[in-house]
Structures are given as C-alpha cells and as structure tokens.
Design a protein around this motif. Structure first.
Motif, PDB file in Angstrom:
ATOM      1  N   LEU A  82       0.955  -1.267   0.223  1.00 26.35           N
ATOM      2  CA  LEU A  82      -0.063   0.381  -0.146  1.00 26.35           C
ATOM      3  C   LEU A  82       0.913   0.953  -0.167  1.00 26.35           C
ATOM      4  CD1 LEU A  82      -2.807  -0.910   2.518  1.00 26.35           C
ATOM      5  CD2 LEU A  82      -3.044  -0.750  -0.066  1.00 26.35           C
TER       6      LEU A  82
ATOM      7  N   ALA B 123      -7.380   7.264  -6.604  1.00 26.23           N
ATOM      8  CA  ALA B 123      -7.433   8.094  -5.030  1.00 26.23           C
ATOM      9  C   ALA B 123      -6.526   9.042  -4.453  1.00 26.23           C
ATOM     10  CB  ALA B 123      -8.763   6.973  -4.120  1.00 26.23           C
TER      11      ALA B 123
ATOM     12  N   MET C 295      -6.274  12.804  -5.404  1.00 26.38           N
ATOM     13  CA  MET C 295      -6.994  14.482  -4.527  1.00 26.38           C
ATOM     14  C   MET C 295      -4.945  14.651  -4.510  1.00 26.38           C
ATOM     15  SD  MET C 295      -6.110  13.677  -0.235  1.00 26.38           S
ATOM     16  CE  MET C 295      -7.163  14.373   0.685  1.00 26.38           C
TER      17      MET C 295
ATOM     18  N   LEU D 276      -4.433  11.400   5.087  1.00 31.37           N
ATOM     19  CA  LEU D 276      -3.695   9.887   5.123  1.00 31.37           C
ATOM     20  C   LEU D 276      -3.307   9.653   6.651  1.00 31.37           C
ATOM     21  CD1 LEU D 276      -0.704  10.018   2.545  1.00 31.37           C
ATOM     22  CD2 LEU D 276      -2.741   8.797   2.390  1.00 31.37           C
TER      23      LEU D 276
ATOM     24  N   LEU E  39     -13.356  -1.206  -1.397  1.00 23.36           N
ATOM     25  CA  LEU E  39     -13.981  -0.188  -2.031  1.00 23.36           C
ATOM     26  C   LEU E  39     -15.403  -0.735  -2.041  1.00 23.36           C
ATOM     27  CD1 LEU E  39     -13.050   1.253  -4.578  1.00 23.36           C
ATOM     28  CD2 LEU E  39     -13.542  -0.511  -5.845  1.00 23.36           C
TER      29      LEU E  39
ATOM     30  N   VAL F 195     -16.597   3.396  -1.043  1.00 25.55           N
ATOM     31  CA  VAL F 195     -17.946   4.317  -2.284  1.00 25.55           C
ATOM     32  C   VAL F 195     -19.078   4.173  -1.476  1.00 25.55           C
ATOM     33  CG1 VAL F 195     -19.335   3.508  -4.008  1.00 25.55           C
ATOM     34  CG2 VAL F 195     -16.386   3.763  -4.291  1.00 25.55           C
TER      35      VAL F 195
ATOM     36  N   LEU G  46     -12.727  10.398  -0.455  1.00 30.08           N
ATOM     37  CA  LEU G  46     -12.526   9.400  -1.219  1.00 30.08           C
ATOM     38  C   LEU G  46     -11.268   8.751  -0.527  1.00 30.08           C
ATOM     39  CD1 LEU G  46     -13.394   7.191  -3.365  1.00 30.08           C
ATOM     40  CD2 LEU G  46     -11.221   8.674  -4.640  1.00 30.08           C
ATOM     41  N   LEU G  47      -9.813   8.894  -0.606  1.00 31.07           N
ATOM     42  CA  LEU G  47      -8.549   8.366   0.024  1.00 31.07           C
ATOM     43  C   LEU G  47      -8.525   8.072   0.966  1.00 31.07           C
ATOM     44  CD1 LEU G  47      -5.884   8.202  -1.162  1.00 31.07           C
ATOM     45  CD2 LEU G  47      -4.831  10.156  -0.852  1.00 31.07           C
ATOM     46  N   PRO G  48      -8.971   9.436   1.925  1.00 26.23           N
ATOM     47  CA  PRO G  48      -9.139   8.902   3.825  1.00 26.23           C
ATOM     48  C   PRO G  48      -9.837   7.681   3.514  1.00 26.23           C
ATOM     49  CG  PRO G  48      -9.449  11.237   3.579  1.00 26.23           C
ATOM     50  CD  PRO G  48      -9.470  10.675   2.335  1.00 26.23           C
TER      51      PRO G  48
ATOM     52  N   LEU H 127     -10.624   4.847   1.845  1.00 22.95           N
ATOM     53  CA  LEU H 127      -9.896   4.154   1.347  1.00 22.95           C
ATOM     54  C   LEU H 127      -9.081   3.514   2.453  1.00 22.95           C
ATOM     55  CD1 LEU H 127      -9.807   2.526  -1.011  1.00 22.95           C
ATOM     56  CD2 LEU H 127      -8.646   3.921  -2.577  1.00 22.95           C
TER      57      LEU H 127
ATOM     58  N   LEU I  43      -8.379  -0.047   3.071  1.00 22.30           N
ATOM     59  CA  LEU I  43      -7.558  -1.104   2.987  1.00 22.30           C
ATOM     60  C   LEU I  43      -6.686  -1.737   4.983  1.00 22.30           C
ATOM     61  CD1 LEU I  43      -6.406   0.618  -0.653  1.00 22.30           C
ATOM     62  CD2 LEU I  43      -7.380  -1.319  -0.025  1.00 22.30           C
ATOM     63  N   LEU I  44      -6.839  -0.571   5.670  1.00 22.27           N
ATOM     64  CA  LEU I  44      -5.631  -0.516   6.686  1.00 22.27           C
ATOM     65  C   LEU I  44      -6.921  -1.921   7.696  1.00 22.27           C
ATOM     66  CD1 LEU I  44      -3.770   1.933   7.692  1.00 22.27           C
ATOM     67  CD2 LEU I  44      -3.332  -0.908   7.147  1.00 22.27           C
TER      68      LEU I  44
ATOM     69  N   VAL J 268      -9.245  -3.900   6.941  1.00 24.52           N
ATOM     70  CA  VAL J 268      -9.761  -4.977   5.791  1.00 24.52           C
ATOM     71  C   VAL J 268      -8.259  -5.281   6.051  1.00 24.52           C
ATOM     72  CG1 VAL J 268      -9.010  -4.091   3.511  1.00 24.52           C
ATOM     73  CG2 VAL J 268     -10.690  -6.624   4.548  1.00 24.52           C
ATOM     74  N   TRP J 269      -7.178  -4.935   6.114  1.00 23.70           N
ATOM     75  CA  TRP J 269      -6.525  -6.206   6.480  1.00 23.70           C
ATOM     76  C   TRP J 269      -5.724  -6.452   7.483  1.00 23.70           C
ATOM     77  CZ3 TRP J 269      -1.460  -5.082   9.143  1.00 23.70           C
ATOM     78  CH2 TRP J 269      -0.294  -5.901   8.919  1.00 23.70           C
TER      79      TRP J 269
END
Lengths: 408, 408
Positions: free
Chosen positions: A222, A386, A390, B22, B165, B169, B185-187, B189, B193-194, B196-197
């Motif tokens: 990532l 994404a 941004m 981030l 995802l 969304v 979107l980016l935050p 996501l 992602l973290l 789900v990991w």
C-alpha cells in the motif's frame, strides 16, 4: 380512493418515463455501436497502414492544412475539442451534426499521417453529436436531448474501448466533479452495453491486457502504491499544463493557423527522424502493450507527452486519453521497480492513475482498471486512483470541467 | 517572485492537509480494523453457538428486554438505528462513545438468541462512533470530525465484510444520493484498506463467493437481466416499506417498548417452531451460500423479510444488509430459471440488486458485486443495479437518506 388513484397514476407516469428511456437508450446504442466500431476500425487501419507506409508521415503538414481548412469553414466555433461535448452537456446545447464527420475524418487523418493523438475525445464528440441530433429529430426537449448526448458519449466510448462500465461512469462523473448524474446511469449503461456488443460483433477488439504481475495486499505494498500515486499525480499536472500551454505558445509565435499546423507537422517529422523511431506517432498501442509486460524506455513517457502536445496544440485532432495511457504506462513501468513494485503492475497502475489525475474521475478510472486488467489487485487500482485524484489538485485536462466541491 | 512564493505556500498547505488525512485515516483504519474484526468474530461465534445450542432461542424475549432497558437508559435519543450515523454525517454531529458498546452488545445478543438481523448498520455505527470520538479527542473541528466518522464507517464496514472498495464507495455515496463526497475518497479508502488487512490478519474471512454460473453478454441476456432487475426493484420497495411499517404497527398495538420487544421475541420463537427450521434466524449465511450454488426455497425470501421486519421492528438490533443479501439471493435464485438465467447467477445478481434498490447506492452495489463475486459478468451486475436503482423510485431503507436530484 382518490389517493390510490393518484398514486397509481404517478407510478404509471414514472414507469412510462423509464420505458421511454430504455427504448431511446437502446436506439442510441444501436446507432453509436456501428459508428464507434467504424471509427475504431478506421483508426486501426490508419495506424497499421502508417506502420507499413512510412512515407505517409511526410504528408502530415498537408493533412494538417486540410484539417484546419475544414474546421475554419465548417465549424469555426466548435473546433473539435473534447471541451465541446462537456459544454453541450452542461449548457443543454446539442452538438451540430457536422461535428461528427469532421472529427471522424480529422482524427483518422491525424493517425494515418503520424500525429500523436488518441481517440476517446473524438469518440465522445462523435457519439454525442449524432445522438443529440437524433434526439432533436425526435423533437425531444433540451433536457432530454442532453441525456441523449450523454447516451451517445457512453455508447461510442464503450464501442471503441470495449469498456461499457468505465464509459458509463465516465460520462456521468466527469462533467461536474462531485455531482453524479445518476438519472443518466441506466440510459448510458444500456447504450454502452449495446454499443460494445455491436462493435464486438463488427470485429472491434476491446482494450484488454492480462495483468503481468500482481502484489499481495499488505501495508508495504500500500505504501509503495501510495508513492507511485503521488508521482503520477505530479505527472498528471505536468501533462495537463503542457497540453494547455503548447497551443498558447503556438498561437503566440504563429498566429496564422495554417502556418501553425504546418510547422507542427514539420516538428513531428523532424522529431521522428531525429529519434529514428515511429514509437511516438499515432496511438502507440505496441508501446503500451510492451509496457504491460514490463518493457519501456525510461524517457518514453516524456517524449510521448511532447509529441502529443505538439500534435494537438498545432491543430491536429483526436483525444488525449490514449496518449495518457501511453505516458502513464511507460512511466509506471519505468518507475515501479525503483519502488519495489513489479514493472508490469506499475504500468497498469500508471495508465489508470494518470487517466484519473488528468480527468478527475476516480470511479471511472477504477472501472477502467477493472475492465482493462480484470478484477485482480482492485484495491491497489483504487488506492492509486484515489491518491492521484486528491493530489492532482484542481488541474484538469478539460477547462469545461467544473469542480463542485473542495477536493480536501 | 511574490506569485511564485504564494503558489509554493498554497501547494505546501495543500500537501500538508493531504498528509494529515493520510495519517488520520491510517490511524482510524488501525482502530476500526481490530474493532470490526472483534465484532465480526463475535457475530460468527454467536451464530455458530446458536446453531448448536437451540435452546438459546427461548431467551430471545429476555435478551430483548435487556436491549430495550440499555437503550432507554443509556441512549434514549439515539436508539441504535443506521439512520443515526447518516444524521451524524449530514449534520456534522459526533456520535456518542456509548453508541459503540451498546450496538456491539445488542447486535451480538440479537444474533445469539436467534433474531433475524444483519451487521453492517451496526458496523457503521460502531466505526463511526469510535472514530468520530477519536477526532474529538484530537480536538479536530466539526468538519474534520465528520470526515473521521466517515473513515470509521468505511473502516469498520470493510473490516467486517472484507470489501474495501464497496465500503468506501458506500460511505461517500449513500448519505446524499447524487452528491459524491470525493474529499472523503482517499481517507475512507485508506481506512478501509488497513481495516480489511488487519481484520484478515485477525482471522475474519471476507464475504466472497465463486460465481457458480456465468452468461454470455448478448441482447437476450441483457433483456433477461433487465426483467430480473425490474422484479428486484419491486421487491426492494416491498422490503423498505415492510421495514418502515412494522415498527409503526408494533407501536400502535403495543405502545410499551418492553412489551413490544418481548412479543416480538415470542413471535420469532413461534414462527421458528411453526416452520421447524432455524434458517431464518440470525444472519442465515448458510442459506445465502446455498442460493449461490442454485438452491433456495421459492418462499424463503418472503419469510426472511417477515423475520427481519418482526425482529428489527420490535427493537432488536443489527443491520439490514445481510437480511437483504439473504432475501435478494434466495429470490434471484428462485426466479432466474423462470427467466432463462442460471439460478446461481440469479442469486448473485439478486443479492447485489436488492442491496442497490434498498440503499440507492448503485456504484457501491457494483463494487460489492465485484468484490464478493469477482470481475466476471460485471456488465450484468452493472445493468441489474442500474435498473434496480432507477425503478426503486424514491423508496429507501434509511429515512435520513436524501435525494439531491430527480431519479429520472
């Protein structure tokens, strides 16, 4: 009783509008599918012919003169830019019918004679113009003609790229960033699905690559993809600015459009001969395919940007998207190994993320990644898009694109 | 010189905000990942335990009394409905911290004792509450706390379903239909992602099925899927209305909430014994899995709707999404063969399209189809969702969901 009657009436009215749009969208799909297929096949022919008949390149300035002549005489207001179709959607204006043959001819000419350009902007104009005019023929009102234009955009984009979902989401997402035109979702999708089916039947192969390498989803990957996304966001700003500045420079030093297009053609010829390769002329599909298996020159992306800016800025026609694919894929391919990512994955991520940074349409970009590369590594495609969205700030390929909300 | 200086300063400010988000989003991911995992594991344990210890069902009314007592004493305003988190996002309010333990406990209790409910609404409340409060702890302003809440929603949803995802969304799409919260979107996501990991590392298996049958993309298949979509849109209206009407009926006939929840529990017990099966209690994952290989009773979907409405309407807790999956999958599985489509494909399309019709979030639904079933038949998933979205009209599972544009 009265309430029930009213509810039934409004339900029937709702269903009638839905049915109307299913039929209209299907008709637009049947119209733009063959048109998009013809355009795609003509461009494939143009690129293949130029590969064999190298001397065609020398005719580029002559082709440019013809293109400029045609636009000055038949569409002086429009000019064949992708912005035209965005303005048509926003302002509920219908594109003229002559937009279609003009962009068809001038894009094929540009590719045949070795200019560096794409095809998606042209496809959007082609589909939007024909279907908007079809709406007018059916005496639809301005609001409905707008939706017809959007269906045509999705249908033609889908027919030429073979990516129905990306075409649909792009159409409803791109014009006003932050406002989803959901009312257009089903009609655009129906046009896009029929468009791609028809173009497939007519022999247009969809843009698709097998993802040459994957990566496991973990925090290290990532972070690597995050950095790649940051670089691609920067590159997208450079790409957009280069495409905006070049026509201004051309106009400043060469106010005469005929002289401009001829000089542009000569510059492309000179650069091609200087480099001794035709990699950067036309669509460059072979180079994109090579990047997808991990082969790209480290400076290819910069040269493609230069060729494209010189071509489009001078007055040649076609879209910007395939050059973006080329630039993003070669850049990603070259940079990914430095970040510890496999080169083919970098090429795929680069192609999609540069598209996202330039067009500010993250969901369409993710759909594109999905349809072109399959569902593998989807989270990585989403992340790189994404980040690119941004960090590309408010730079855009299209000056008719509006941002409705702050990006932060 | 001054201009350059200003440009540099604003660029740095922009980058600083990106970097801040981030980091914050990663922290939220690290917070909601284990939380979502714990919740998911607790629910798995609850469902597995109930399967073995059938007598637990008889405690359902008692569990209901405890749930009602807890909410009346500790969160009388909130009430543990999914609408709460939507209101929190729209009105920039932070959910109270006690929202989290309350919804955790009461959802697990509902599942353990055989109520029919889901987990996603609960996960949204759980993640939204904890991360919103974390934002308050960091003394962020209301605007930023709102984004923290959204990150938490995406992180927890992703951790529990394994669909980063779709979680992202859904979070940016669902609250105001037609306005995409791209700034989130980016935050979102990154959190997803973290999340789900981490939940994967902790042993939560993602919701995923192999698509048991596919269909070729041609106009006949498209027409079949279109009809299936129309039926599912109708079913989504029934589902939403049933879930809105049941609590009203309960309240009308049983104004006392304790009596209401106890009677609701007794009704579930009676129905379970009458049918002689526990298929409709808890999450019903086994039935969903059976539908995915083409096995479902033709009336299963109706019974699941009844069980869910009786459970949630009486005051038990949990989300509505897993019951929607159950209902859509069994309905699609039963109906698809009548339309000439393979039953497993019908189950998959039904699950996703009913979700779409009930939540009015077509892009999240498409992402869900993709992440749960893989990239195959993507155009069909897109079509069934688009049809279900358009024809479900303005009915919605959530009364806090707003429509910004006309659907037509």
């Amino acid at each position: 009783m009265q309430t029930l009657h009213n509810a039934l009436r409004s339900t029937l009215r709702y269903l009638r509008v839905c049915a109307k749009w299913l039929v209209l969208a299907a008709l637009v799909g049947c119209l733009t599918g063959p048109l998009g297929a013809a355009f795609g096949l003509a461009l494939s022919w143009a690129n293949a012919t130029r590969d064999v008949q190298g001397w065609l390149l020398y005719l580029l300035p002559v082709g440019g003169l013809v293109i400029v002549f045609l636009y000055r005489h038949f569409d002086p207001q429009g000019g064949g830019s992708t912005n035209q179709v965005f303005a048509a959607v926003r302002e509920r204006k219908v594109l003229t019918l002559r937009t279609a043959p003009l962009i068809f001819f001038s894009t094929v000419t540009t590719h045949l004679l070795g200019g560096s350009s794409g095809r998606e902007g042209a496809a959007l104009l082609l589909g939007g113009s024909v279907s908007g005019q079809f709406g007018r023929l059916l005496r639809l009102n301005r609001h409905d003609c707008r939706l017809m234009t959007m269906c045509g955009m999705a249908g033609a984009f889908s027919a030429i790229f073979g990516t129905p979902l990306a075409a649909t989401v792009f159409t409803i997402e791109v014009v006003n960033v932050g406002s989803m035109q959901y009312a257009a979702l089903l009609p655009c999708l129906v046009s896009a699905l029929l468009g791609v089916w028809i173009s497939g039947q007519l022999g247009v192969a969809p843009t698709a690559f097998t993802l040459g390498a994957t990566a496991e989803l973990n925090p290290i990957t990532l972070a690597q993809v995050l950095v790649l996304g940051i670089l691609l966001a920067g590159l997208s700003i450079v790409f957009c600015e280069l495409l905006h500045i070049t026509p201004k420079l051309y106009t400043k030093f060469l106010p005469n459009p005929y002289l401009r297009v001829a000089v542009g053609g000569l510059l492309i010829i000179a650069l091609t001969k200087l480099l001794g390769t035709t990699d950067y002329n036309g669509a460059g599909s072979a180079v994109i395919a090579a990047a997808m298996v991990g082969q790209a020159l480290p400076w290819a992306f910069a040269l493609k940007m230069l060729f494209t800016a010189l071509t489009l800025g001078a007055g040649y026609k076609g879209g910007e998207i395939v050059p973006i694919f080329f630039t993003g894929a070669t850049f990603g391919c070259a940079v990914a190994p430095l970040l510890g990512l496999p080169a083919p994955l970098g090429a795929a991520l680069g192609m999609v993320a540069l598209f996202c940074g330039c067009t500010n349409s993250p969901l369409a970009s993710i759909c594109l990644g999905l349809e072109v590369f399959g569902g593998q590594c989807l989270p990585l495609f989403a992340l790189v898009c994404a980040v690119s969205y941004m960090l590309s700030s408010y730079f855009s390929l299209y000056h008719e694109q509006h941002f409705l909300h702050s990006k932060l």
